[in-house]
Design an enzyme around this catalytic site. Structure first.
Site: not given
Length: 388
Positions: A212, A240, A245, A261, A321, A346, A380
């Site tokens: 990020q 994802y 994070n 992931e 995400d 996003c 976002e």
């Protein structure tokens, strides 16, 4: 720079008016984005929109620049989004103070005219910077040439010079990249330290993998999700997940967390982040969202899930995400089976496309705007959806 800085010019196949935000004050353009997102979400949500503003300067923790050689001079350049014309960049107000200081020091070294500078300049076409709020930075230098032992010796001298010139820098590392070659002058990652909900976390962030970019807004996103999506009596699935994070701090707000992931680099970093933060209820699986759908539906078995029993989880919440392309049909069908969906987006265009499907089974109960990229049209957003 690799991040898209504008919304798509269509929504539901209808043209969207492009607005030039460059002439607005930050408060004006932030208000514009809030109104834009409210209008966009109005068919699905009429509640209060939570809105998180960004620092106006030095909010970017990473930046990428092309390099221009003009006779004896070398400098960073970027390209105008409208005209595509290049322009020289000696400082970037959006980037962290550490990146700005490093930009000056790197170019000062390359323009010295010494043998070391000439070796590092030759066939150099791009420089990338990845910094942390804790004072660490990795500088990646990309080349159209073979990187020799001589290059490495020169890069060591650059590292030494930067260690002396960069004030408040805890650590600086250099990477040389050429075709199928990666030379490390120590490390290819930074250790980021973030305070989230009054708790301290460390995150290994590897260069050339997704992180990020806006550290302050990143903290806002994680805290917003933990506040509105918490469910300590059930389990969380995250797709994802990158290097963890969201999943690392969210492990304190759910009974168990399983995150997936596809990037091997990010999965390895996530495993280290789990260990370094003493997390015991989080597991990572190296699967794409499409592969996880197959595993969850029991249509395909994966050796990468050999030590994970999906039937042992009581999933009630899913967090996605996704990239700008949004969610594929199979993933949409999967997440529609969960009681709570946390969707971080996003790209407003693909978000609305996905909402048209998810709205049949779920209702948006919370919505937020996170201003990752001030003074651009990039938006976002975050949504919490609950089953109807």
């Amino acid at each position: 720079m690799s991040d898209s800085i504008s919304t798509d010019n269509t929504l539901n196949n209808q043209p969207v008016e492009k607005i030039d935000l460059s002439s607005m004050s930050y408060n004006e353009q932030f208000t514009y984005k809030q109104n834009f997102l409210k209008n966009l979400l109005s068919p699905f949500f009429n509640g209060e929109l939570d809105a998180y503003s960004s620092p106006e300067k030095h909010y970017r923790m990473r930046a990428e620049f092309r390099v221009w050689h003009d006779g004896p001079a070398t400098y960073h350049i970027m390209f105008d989004q409208s005209t595509k014309q290049q322009y020289r960049v000696d400082q970037l107000p959006a980037a962290s103070i550490l990146i700005n200081n490093a930009m000056q020091s790197v170019m000062a070294f390359l323009n010295l005219g010494t043998d070391e500078a000439k070796e590092l300049r030759a066939k150099l076409f791009q420089v990338d910077y990845l910094s942390s709020t804790s004072g660490e930075i990795v500088i990646s230098m990309l080349y159209h040439k073979v990187l020799s032992d001589e290059w490495e010796a020169c890069a060591l001298k650059l590292k030494s010079a930067l260690s002396e010139s960069l004030s408040n820098c805890a650590n600086v590392d250099i990477i040389g990249r050429a075709r199928k070659v990666k030379r490390l002058i120590n490390r290819d990652y930074i250790n980021e330290a973030l305070k989230i909900n009054q708790q301290h976390y460390t995150f290994k962030q590897v260069e050339n993998s997704f992180t990020q970019p806006n550290a302050a807004i990143n903290i806002d996103m994680i805290e917003w999700v933990s506040k509105n999506g918490e469910s300590k009596n059930s389990d969380l699935l995250e797709l994802y997940c990158g290097a963890g994070n969201f999943s690392v701090p969210l492990s304190h707000y759910f009974r168990n967390v399983l995150a997936t992931e596809i990037s091997k680099t990010s999965v390895n970093a996530a495993q280290e982040n789990i260990t370094n933060n003493n997390i015991s209820n989080l597991k990572i699986a190296r699967l794409s969202s499409e592969e996880f759908v197959e595993a969850y539906n029991k249509t395909r078995e994966f050796n990468r899930l050999a030590d994970i029993r999906l039937d042992d989880y009581d999933f009630k919440t899913v967090l996605v995400d996704p990239p700008r392309a949004g969610l594929d049909d199979g993933t949409l069908d999967l997440i529609s089976r969960f009681d709570v969906i946390i969707y971080v987006s996003c790209n407003p265009s693909t978000l609305i496309e996905n909402l048209n499907t998810l709205n049949k089974t779920h209702k948006v109960v919370h919505a937020a705007l996170f201003d990752q990229f001030p003074f651009t049209e990039h938006i976002e957003s975050g949504l919490i959806l609950k089953r109807r």
